[in-house]
Design a protein around this motif. Sequence first.
Motif, PDB file in Angstrom:
ATOM      1  N   VAL A 140      16.422  -3.663  45.436  1.00 41.44           N
ATOM      2  CA  VAL A 140      16.104  -4.765  44.462  1.00 41.44           C
ATOM      3  C   VAL A 140      17.223  -5.246  43.574  1.00 41.44           C
ATOM      4  O   VAL A 140      17.855  -3.978  43.042  1.00 41.44           O
ATOM      5  N   TYR A 141      17.350  -6.401  43.079  1.00 38.28           N
ATOM      6  CA  TYR A 141      18.392  -6.743  41.956  1.00 38.28           C
ATOM      7  C   TYR A 141      17.851  -7.534  41.220  1.00 38.28           C
ATOM      8  O   TYR A 141      17.133  -8.229  41.378  1.00 38.28           O
ATOM      9  N   ALA A 142      18.011  -7.293  39.658  1.00 37.97           N
ATOM     10  CA  ALA A 142      17.738  -8.096  38.734  1.00 37.97           C
ATOM     11  C   ALA A 142      18.887  -8.860  37.989  1.00 37.97           C
ATOM     12  O   ALA A 142      19.991  -8.240  38.176  1.00 37.97           O
ATOM     13  N   SER A 143      18.505  -9.937  37.346  1.00 38.37           N
ATOM     14  CA  SER A 143      19.452 -10.717  36.489  1.00 38.37           C
ATOM     15  C   SER A 143      18.856 -11.344  35.225  1.00 38.37           C
ATOM     16  O   SER A 143      17.616 -10.413  34.832  1.00 38.37           O
ATOM     17  N   MET A 144      19.477 -12.077  34.584  1.00 40.65           N
ATOM     18  CA  MET A 144      18.935 -12.448  33.351  1.00 40.65           C
ATOM     19  C   MET A 144      17.800 -13.475  33.411  1.00 40.65           C
ATOM     20  O   MET A 144      17.843 -14.659  33.297  1.00 40.65           O
ATOM     21  N   SER A 145      16.619 -12.965  34.070  1.00 44.47           N
ATOM     22  CA  SER A 145      15.668 -13.673  34.571  1.00 44.47           C
ATOM     23  C   SER A 145      14.467 -13.087  34.989  1.00 44.47           C
ATOM     24  O   SER A 145      14.461 -11.738  35.002  1.00 44.47           O
ATOM     25  N   PRO A 146      13.371 -13.487  34.748  1.00 45.52           N
ATOM     26  CA  PRO A 146      11.987 -12.804  34.967  1.00 45.52           C
ATOM     27  C   PRO A 146      11.980 -12.426  36.547  1.00 45.52           C
ATOM     28  O   PRO A 146      10.848 -11.693  36.871  1.00 45.52           O
ATOM     29  N   VAL A 147      12.464 -13.073  37.357  1.00 45.44           N
ATOM     30  CA  VAL A 147      12.367 -12.795  38.649  1.00 45.44           C
ATOM     31  C   VAL A 147      13.369 -11.691  39.383  1.00 45.44           C
ATOM     32  O   VAL A 147      14.635 -11.797  39.091  1.00 45.44           O
ATOM     33  N   VAL A 148      12.968 -10.709  40.046  1.00 50.27           N
ATOM     34  CA  VAL A 148      13.860  -9.950  40.688  1.00 50.27           C
ATOM     35  C   VAL A 148      13.615 -10.306  42.314  1.00 50.27           C
ATOM     36  O   VAL A 148      12.591 -10.616  42.606  1.00 50.27           O
ATOM     37  N   HIS A 149      14.792  -9.898  43.001  1.00 50.61           N
ATOM     38  CA  HIS A 149      14.632  -9.956  44.465  1.00 50.61           C
ATOM     39  C   HIS A 149      14.926  -8.665  45.156  1.00 50.61           C
ATOM     40  O   HIS A 149      15.509  -7.506  44.806  1.00 50.61           O
ATOM     41  N   ILE A 150      14.309  -8.565  46.293  1.00 53.64           N
ATOM     42  CA  ILE A 150      14.284  -7.516  47.284  1.00 53.64           C
ATOM     43  C   ILE A 150      14.881  -7.890  48.714  1.00 53.64           C
ATOM     44  O   ILE A 150      14.868  -8.961  49.136  1.00 53.64           O
ATOM     45  N   VAL A 151      15.927  -7.219  49.249  1.00 51.54           N
ATOM     46  CA  VAL A 151      16.769  -7.446  50.438  1.00 51.54           C
ATOM     47  C   VAL A 151      16.483  -5.933  51.268  1.00 51.54           C
ATOM     48  O   VAL A 151      16.472  -5.051  50.671  1.00 51.54           O
ATOM     49  N   ASN A 152      16.315  -6.520  52.591  1.00 54.00           N
ATOM     50  CA  ASN A 152      16.132  -5.252  53.449  1.00 54.00           C
ATOM     51  C   ASN A 152      17.533  -5.121  54.026  1.00 54.00           C
ATOM     52  O   ASN A 152      18.116  -5.718  54.718  1.00 54.00           O
ATOM     53  N   ILE A 153      18.153  -3.806  53.537  1.00 53.96           N
ATOM     54  CA  ILE A 153      19.320  -3.514  53.805  1.00 53.96           C
ATOM     55  C   ILE A 153      19.446  -2.735  55.251  1.00 53.96           C
ATOM     56  O   ILE A 153      20.510  -2.469  55.547  1.00 53.96           O
ATOM     57  N   GLY A 154      18.243  -2.717  55.892  1.00 49.84           N
ATOM     58  CA  GLY A 154      18.352  -1.982  57.052  1.00 49.84           C
ATOM     59  C   GLY A 154      18.553  -2.877  58.341  1.00 49.84           C
ATOM     60  O   GLY A 154      18.504  -2.574  59.328  1.00 49.84           O
ATOM     61  N   SER A 155      18.576  -4.290  57.853  1.00 52.12           N
ATOM     62  CA  SER A 155      18.613  -5.325  58.900  1.00 52.12           C
ATOM     63  C   SER A 155      19.949  -5.332  59.691  1.00 52.12           C
ATOM     64  O   SER A 155      20.930  -4.661  59.143  1.00 52.12           O
ATOM     65  N   ALA A 156      20.122  -5.827  60.822  1.00 53.90           N
ATOM     66  CA  ALA A 156      21.260  -5.921  61.668  1.00 53.90           C
ATOM     67  C   ALA A 156      22.454  -6.538  61.087  1.00 53.90           C
ATOM     68  O   ALA A 156      23.685  -6.372  61.121  1.00 53.90           O
ATOM     69  N   ALA A 157      22.368  -7.549  60.208  1.00 48.77           N
ATOM     70  CA  ALA A 157      23.238  -8.443  59.727  1.00 48.77           C
ATOM     71  C   ALA A 157      23.950  -7.788  58.760  1.00 48.77           C
ATOM     72  O   ALA A 157      23.386  -7.442  57.702  1.00 48.77           O
ATOM     73  N   THR A 158      25.465  -7.958  58.650  1.00 46.96           N
ATOM     74  CA  THR A 158      26.183  -7.406  57.733  1.00 46.96           C
ATOM     75  C   THR A 158      26.074  -8.174  56.323  1.00 46.96           C
ATOM     76  O   THR A 158      25.947  -7.920  55.194  1.00 46.96           O
ATOM     77  N   LYS A 159      26.187  -9.620  56.715  1.00 51.77           N
ATOM     78  CA  LYS A 159      26.492 -10.729  55.793  1.00 51.77           C
ATOM     79  C   LYS A 159      24.993 -11.047  55.517  1.00 51.77           C
ATOM     80  O   LYS A 159      24.242 -11.275  56.160  1.00 51.77           O
TER      81      LYS A 159
END
Length: 444
Positions: A140-159
């Motif tokens: 998960v990553y946060a910024s200067m916002s009330p919304v954080v985002h979640i990424v599946n880092i185990g997926s095949a794509a590098t980019k």
Amino acid sequence: MARGGKQLNTCDGGNGSDGPSGSQGSNQMSNYLDHDIAQLTKIRSEPHELFIRTVPGKLRLPVSTVKLLAGREGWTRLNSRAYVSQFSADGSLFIAGCQGSQIRIYNVDSGWKVQKDILAKSLMWTITDTSLSPDQRYLVYASMSPVVHIVNIGSAATKSVANITEIHDGLDFSRDDDNDDFSIFSVKFSTDGRELVAGSSDCSIYVYDLEANKLTHRIQAHMSDVNTVCFGDETGHLIYSGSDDTLCKVWDRRCFTSKEQAAGVLMGHIEGITFLDSRGDGRYFISNGKDQTTKLWDIRKMTSKPACRPRCRDDEWDYRWMEYPDEAKNLKHPHDQSLTTYRGHSVLQTLIRCYFSPEYSTGQKYIYTGSSDSSVYIYDLVSGAQVARLNHHEAPVRDCSWHPFYPMIISSSFDGIIAKWEFPGDGEAPRPLKRRKGRRRILS
């Protein structure tokens, strides 16, 4: 996150000690050494066999862990200011995040190969924090916002470009009855990976249920920005929070549903708190403050409420672009509950982070911190003495991370450089760091 300075009220009482900060008196040091954390640290501080090396013609001798870090071995450059740099709990992954929407995840065990190159979604100013799930599948990553985002880092794509090559699910921490104008400064996965806990600019601590996909708790925790939250131990019951109101607070998650009151409060900083790190034992933690100190705490010393609150100074000092006032450097909180205070580094311009050194390799004998003077500082936990200063960067070092098993520290700076410090491993003593332009090793 960004507030003016505060000054103490001239209230009576309290005999809080500033602790051994390198040059304190011998009686003060003796009193501190009697404390049980000194004994615990001594017991756990024998060098692990990994850190015994053979010196030619001599017996196998233990090598100081700090001396192992005297050589800078390599570096990489991100495309803007580096804000976050952290090893995973098992040391197999390394996460680096920067102001320019970029997060890179390196596979340490595969020669620092880039496992995931993430372009963040809906970034407001900068990435303020990241957190890796306990199973190391999601970031998960946060910024200067009330919304954080979640990424599946185990997926095949590098980019992983947000919502172009992969979906970055948005988790909204705002509420319908709010103006929604706040930022998430600190975010952590719960120890079971089912929830997120966050600190925000609206003075609150939030809990988000990932399975139910909804916000479950908002605790109005402090009187100012909550810059940092962390868990006290592996049970996940205890949470520590630090705020620009100068207070550290202890929370018991088992009481969240019945009451929204802190289990206790710890006073001692006279400026806002930028970061907290737990020793992992549910008892001790450290904090970095804008009063240019790191403090060590024992939650058994906490009280139910502050004895007296600092008040703002007449001059509007702001740590983001001003030097710390000379007249404030010797101020002490009249009710300081900290065990000891570490001085030497500077906490300016950004929310500088501090940590305990690893248990496996050092017995948590040291604490270490970034600094706005472009260095990493390492202090002896018990004596308070500065034992090392790592110099290479040309801008503030916001974050740094000591590998949980190897003699290696990674530092990240506003100069965009991620620097790696480790023992060269050639049987020779580490060479002094020399600045050289041109010939440098690249991590990726």
